[in-house]
Design an enzyme around this catalytic site. Structure first.
Site, PDB file in Angstrom:
ATOM      1  N   SER A 130      33.844  36.683  28.290  1.00 36.32           N
ATOM      2  CA  SER A 130      33.008  37.835  28.613  1.00 36.32           C
ATOM      3  C   SER A 130      32.049  38.119  27.459  1.00 36.32           C
ATOM      4  O   SER A 130      32.480  38.374  26.335  1.00 36.32           O
ATOM      5  CB  SER A 130      33.881  39.067  28.886  1.00 36.32           C
ATOM      6  OG  SER A 130      34.707  38.851  30.008  1.00 36.32           O
ATOM      7  N   ASP A 284      40.966  40.557  44.651  1.00 31.18           N
ATOM      8  CA  ASP A 284      40.890  41.297  43.392  1.00 31.18           C
ATOM      9  C   ASP A 284      40.221  42.659  43.572  1.00 31.18           C
ATOM     10  O   ASP A 284      40.451  43.583  42.790  1.00 31.18           O
ATOM     11  CB  ASP A 284      40.100  40.464  42.367  1.00 31.18           C
ATOM     12  CG  ASP A 284      40.233  41.002  40.963  1.00 31.18           C
ATOM     13  OD1 ASP A 284      41.203  41.727  40.691  1.00 31.18           O
ATOM     14  OD2 ASP A 284      39.368  40.707  40.126  1.00 31.18           O
ATOM     15  N   CYS A 333      23.695  34.672  52.721  1.00 29.19           N
ATOM     16  CA  CYS A 333      24.438  35.876  52.338  1.00 29.19           C
ATOM     17  C   CYS A 333      25.756  36.047  53.067  1.00 29.19           C
ATOM     18  O   CYS A 333      26.760  36.439  52.474  1.00 29.19           O
ATOM     19  CB  CYS A 333      23.558  37.097  52.577  1.00 29.19           C
ATOM     20  SG  CYS A 333      24.323  38.663  52.184  1.00 29.19           S
TER      21      CYS A 333
END
Length: 418
Positions: A130, A284, A333
């Site tokens: 990150s 998640d 999409c």
């Protein structure tokens, strides 16, 4: 994919495990885990060894030659090197012969050392680090419990990964502090020799109510503008120089493949998300008591996959809002993420994805250039594979297209090369 025709024993699943629950040595101000505050304490809440072994044994028994594990947190490295040595030992103990085992790990990077990097290289872990951009951007929000920035520690950790040639990519959270700075961030990543980047919009997971869409730090207009600016840098006059997952996924569709990101697939992948205590969830973004589908410490994998909520979840993504059904960008999409739609009480109807206008903006903006780049990639793949697999001879109309799309030649590159 239709789920109803599959029995649980035939489902290929991957697993993501929240290795240490909320424990983390950072206190990023946008983190959805708020109880730890960057002070995890002396006793780390890591996965119990008995639960770990039970699950790995059972998972390997139904792996069908492929076993995929993702380790997240909190900060998973807090579990300790001995924990991950136990993981790979159990994987080796229970894996059937010739099983392909993959491990990925998402870390804030501050705890990486030469010893960690050597282990990760030995067992071929793919590491996500990150990093929100250059120092002034990163350190504004990714801080420790004392409010000190983590940039230098992260870069030191990346140096360890490089030294040991560990494959890694960068996960960048897009928030108010960097949403208008796409070019600045990408120039920084390029200057650091970082070639693989994934952007995720900053989400307030603490607002994770079951029937409410995600609450985000940025607006759809800001995110759309960010993606367009980032695309210009990525495209590089038709010679992309950095792998940015959003655009790589778009390009996959333009070369007749599927997006690699669950957000833009036609259906949600079949995954089990596990909390540190073994509680199981379908996604998640749906870690909520109302979406709990079992516990791997006491339930079998088949029992978890057979939970009614699991199929309910899998049916949500293909249940498109009316505007999506006829949208010109549907193939790119597929309605976005179910988490970003506001659903009716019975989950049979929903509004469009929160970022719908963002996606439409970047799709329109990039379309012509993506078509050109996609055709270029297809021709290159076609020519290379004709030489390799067809001995230089043109394929027949009903042969699999040499570009590798999986379609018949007549339905794929025949018109492109006519």
């Amino acid at each position: 994919m239709s789920i109803g025709c599959l029995t649980t024993e035939h489902r290929n699943i991957s697993v993501m495990w929240k290795t240490v629950s909320e424990d983390c040595n950072l206190a990023c101000d946008y983190c959805y885990y708020s109880t730890c505050g960057g002070k995890p304490g002396k006793k780390i809440n890591r996965i119990d060894s008995m639960v770990l072994e039970k699950f790995i044994k059972e998972y390997m028994e139904r792996s069908n030659g492929v076993a995929s594990f993702a380790w997240q947190g909190g900060e998973p490295l807090l579990a300790g090197l001995d924990f991950f040595e136990e993981v790979v030992s159990l994987q080796a103990k229970y894996a059937p012969k010739n099983t392909i085992i993959s491990n990925s790990l998402q870390t804030n990077g501050t705890l990486l050392t030469d010893k960690w990097a050597a282990f990760l290289k030995r067992y071929q872990f793919l590491v996500g680090v990150s990093l929100d951009g250059p120092r002034e951007i990163h350190d504004a929000r990714r801080v420790d419990s004392l409010g000190q920035g983590s940039f230098d520690r992260v870069m030191k950790g990346i140096g360890c990964l490089r030294k040991h040639q560990v494959d890694f990519n960068i996960l960048t959270v897009v928030h108010k502090g960097n949403v208008g700075k796409a070019t600045e961030m990408l120039r920084f990543f390029e200057s650091e020799g970082i070639g693989f980047i994934q952007f995720i919009p900053c989400m307030d997971f603490r607002a994770q109510e079951v029937n409410a869409p995600g609450v985000y730090d940025i607006t759809p207009e800001e995110y759309g503008a960010f993606l367009c600016e980032a695309f210009d840098y990525w495209y590089n006059n038709g010679e992309p120089r950095t792998s940015i997952r959003f655009f790589d996924d778009m390009l996959s569709v333009y070369v007749n493949r599927e997006s690699g990101s669950c957000v833009h697939k036609a259906a949600c992948p079949q995954t089990i998300i596990l909390e540190q205590n073994g509680d199981a969830f379908p996604c998640d973004f749906f870690i909520n008591p109302e979406w709990k589908i079992g516990n791997v410490g006491r339930d079998s994998i088949d029992e978890i996959l057979s939970h009614p909520l699991y199929d309910t979840f899998l049916k949500m993504k293909p249940t498109l809002p009316e505007p999506c059904k006829t949208c010109e960008w549907k193939k790119l999409c597929h309605g976005g993420c179910p988490r970003n739609r506001k659903w009716g009480a019975d989950r049979s109807t929903s509004e469009v994805d929160y970022f719908c206008s963002s996606y439409k903006q970047i799709y329109r903006y990039a379309d012509e250039r993506m078509k050109q780049l996609g055709d270029k990639v297809r021709v290159d793949l076609f020519q290379r594979n004709v030489a390799r697999y067809f001995k230089g001879k043109s394929p027949k109309r009903n042969d699999p297209c040499p570009c590798g799309s999986g379609k018949k030649y007549k339905q794929c590159c025949a018109n492109l090369l006519a």
